[in-house]
Design a protein around this motif. Structure first.
Motif, PDB file in Angstrom:
ATOM      1  N   VAL A 120      45.754   3.944  54.373  1.00 47.93           N
ATOM      2  CA  VAL A 120      46.855   3.160  54.937  1.00 47.93           C
ATOM      3  C   VAL A 120      48.202   3.796  54.584  1.00 47.93           C
ATOM      4  N   ALA A 121      48.354   4.263  53.351  1.00 48.78           N
ATOM      5  CA  ALA A 121      49.599   4.919  52.947  1.00 48.78           C
ATOM      6  C   ALA A 121      49.821   6.200  53.754  1.00 48.78           C
ATOM      7  N   PHE A 122      48.768   6.977  53.938  1.00 48.65           N
ATOM      8  CA  PHE A 122      48.838   8.219  54.706  1.00 48.65           C
ATOM      9  C   PHE A 122      49.239   7.943  56.157  1.00 48.65           C
ATOM     10  N   LEU A 123      48.568   7.012  56.798  1.00 48.59           N
ATOM     11  CA  LEU A 123      48.866   6.676  58.187  1.00 48.59           C
ATOM     12  C   LEU A 123      50.249   6.028  58.326  1.00 48.59           C
ATOM     13  N   GLY A 124      50.626   5.217  57.366  1.00 51.24           N
ATOM     14  CA  GLY A 124      51.946   4.593  57.400  1.00 51.24           C
ATOM     15  C   GLY A 124      53.059   5.625  57.298  1.00 51.24           C
ATOM     16  N   TYR A 125      52.893   6.592  56.417  1.00 53.14           N
ATOM     17  CA  TYR A 125      53.900   7.640  56.239  1.00 53.14           C
ATOM     18  C   TYR A 125      54.092   8.429  57.533  1.00 53.14           C
ATOM     19  N   PHE A 126      52.986   8.919  58.078  1.00 55.44           N
ATOM     20  CA  PHE A 126      53.087   9.724  59.286  1.00 55.44           C
ATOM     21  C   PHE A 126      53.452   8.883  60.510  1.00 55.44           C
ATOM     22  N   GLY A 127      53.040   7.642  60.543  1.00 53.62           N
ATOM     23  CA  GLY A 127      53.436   6.759  61.636  1.00 53.62           C
ATOM     24  C   GLY A 127      54.924   6.500  61.636  1.00 53.62           C
ATOM     25  N   TYR A 128      55.487   6.254  60.480  1.00 52.72           N
ATOM     26  CA  TYR A 128      56.936   6.031  60.366  1.00 52.72           C
ATOM     27  C   TYR A 128      57.711   7.260  60.834  1.00 52.72           C
ATOM     28  N   HIS A 129      57.308   8.438  60.355  1.00 53.79           N
ATOM     29  CA  HIS A 129      58.035   9.662  60.689  1.00 53.79           C
ATOM     30  C   HIS A 129      57.802  10.103  62.129  1.00 53.79           C
ATOM     31  N   SER A 130      56.722   9.651  62.758  1.00 47.61           N
ATOM     32  CA  SER A 130      56.530   9.995  64.170  1.00 47.61           C
ATOM     33  C   SER A 130      57.496   9.212  65.059  1.00 47.61           C
ATOM     34  N   ILE A 131      58.046   8.131  64.559  1.00 49.81           N
ATOM     35  CA  ILE A 131      59.021   7.355  65.332  1.00 49.81           C
ATOM     36  C   ILE A 131      60.442   7.647  64.872  1.00 49.81           C
ATOM     37  N   HIS A 132      60.683   7.632  63.570  1.00 49.52           N
ATOM     38  CA  HIS A 132      62.042   7.734  63.042  1.00 49.52           C
ATOM     39  C   HIS A 132      62.392   9.102  62.465  1.00 49.52           C
ATOM     40  N   GLY A 133      61.480  10.035  62.475  1.00 50.33           N
ATOM     41  CA  GLY A 133      61.722  11.339  61.863  1.00 50.33           C
ATOM     42  C   GLY A 133      62.622  12.227  62.702  1.00 50.33           C
ATOM     43  N   ASP A 134      62.851  13.449  62.205  1.00 49.46           N
ATOM     44  CA  ASP A 134      63.724  14.408  62.887  1.00 49.46           C
ATOM     45  C   ASP A 134      63.194  14.790  64.267  1.00 49.46           C
ATOM     46  N   TYR A 135      61.885  14.765  64.459  1.00 54.35           N
ATOM     47  CA  TYR A 135      61.277  15.115  65.746  1.00 54.35           C
ATOM     48  C   TYR A 135      60.477  13.947  66.312  1.00 54.35           C
ATOM     49  N   GLY A 136      60.825  12.742  65.937  1.00 51.57           N
ATOM     50  CA  GLY A 136      60.117  11.551  66.382  1.00 51.57           C
ATOM     51  C   GLY A 136      60.578  11.071  67.740  1.00 51.57           C
ATOM     52  N   LEU A 137      60.134   9.885  68.098  1.00 52.89           N
ATOM     53  CA  LEU A 137      60.444   9.327  69.414  1.00 52.89           C
ATOM     54  C   LEU A 137      61.939   9.049  69.586  1.00 52.89           C
ATOM     55  N   ASN A 138      62.585   8.554  68.550  1.00 48.82           N
ATOM     56  CA  ASN A 138      64.032   8.290  68.644  1.00 48.82           C
ATOM     57  C   ASN A 138      64.813   9.584  68.835  1.00 48.82           C
ATOM     58  N   ALA A 139      64.423  10.625  68.116  1.00 45.37           N
ATOM     59  CA  ALA A 139      65.101  11.915  68.253  1.00 45.37           C
ATOM     60  C   ALA A 139      64.840  12.514  69.629  1.00 45.37           C
ATOM     61  N   MET A 140      63.651  12.280  70.182  1.00 45.57           N
ATOM     62  CA  MET A 140      63.344  12.795  71.504  1.00 45.57           C
ATOM     63  C   MET A 140      64.254  12.164  72.565  1.00 45.57           C
ATOM     64  N   GLU A 141      64.542  10.886  72.423  1.00 48.01           N
ATOM     65  CA  GLU A 141      65.463  10.222  73.351  1.00 48.01           C
ATOM     66  C   GLU A 141      66.864  10.819  73.247  1.00 48.01           C
ATOM     67  N   GLU A 142      67.302  11.112  72.042  1.00 46.48           N
ATOM     68  CA  GLU A 142      68.617  11.727  71.830  1.00 46.48           C
ATOM     69  C   GLU A 142      68.652  13.138  72.433  1.00 46.48           C
TER      70      GLU A 142
END
Length: 102
Positions: free
Chosen positions: A21-43
């Motif tokens: 759960v910790a592993f998936l939570g870490y990578f799940g968070y960064h896939s949305i809010h990270g430097d190359y995540g979904l939010n960055a892709m919109e920018e």
């Protein structure tokens, strides 16, 4: 013959799921809010659209300038174009002319 029996601990069964759960939570968070995540892709997409619009404006401006240069090049010199550019550069006109800048 002596054997050791260990009592099964309930805490031991939770170690692997907690790590997962910790592993998936870490990578799940960064896939949305990270430097190359979904939010960055919109920018990135927003910046791409802005820059494409700027490129389109510059291409139109370049084509217009190339057309003016073609009119003033050797062999096909347009006297009106040369006269217009000279008057604009020197900021001069005749007394009977009306100057309209756009």
């Amino acid at each position: 013959m002596w054997t050791k029996h260990h009592k099964k601990r309930k805490l031991g069964r939770l170690v692997l799921p907690v790590i997962t759960v910790a592993f998936l939570g870490y990578f799940g968070y960064h896939s949305i809010h990270g430097d190359y995540g979904l939010n960055a892709m919109e920018e990135f997409e927003r910046q791409r659209i802005e820059r494409q619009a700027r490129v389109d404006v510059l291409v139109d401006q370049r084509q217009r300038l190339e057309k003016e240069v073609a009119l003033m090049s050797n062999g096909s010199l347009e006297r009106d174009m040369l006269d217009e550019k000279a008057r604009f550069a020197l900021n001069m006109s005749r007394s009977d002319e009306i100057v309209i800048f756009h």
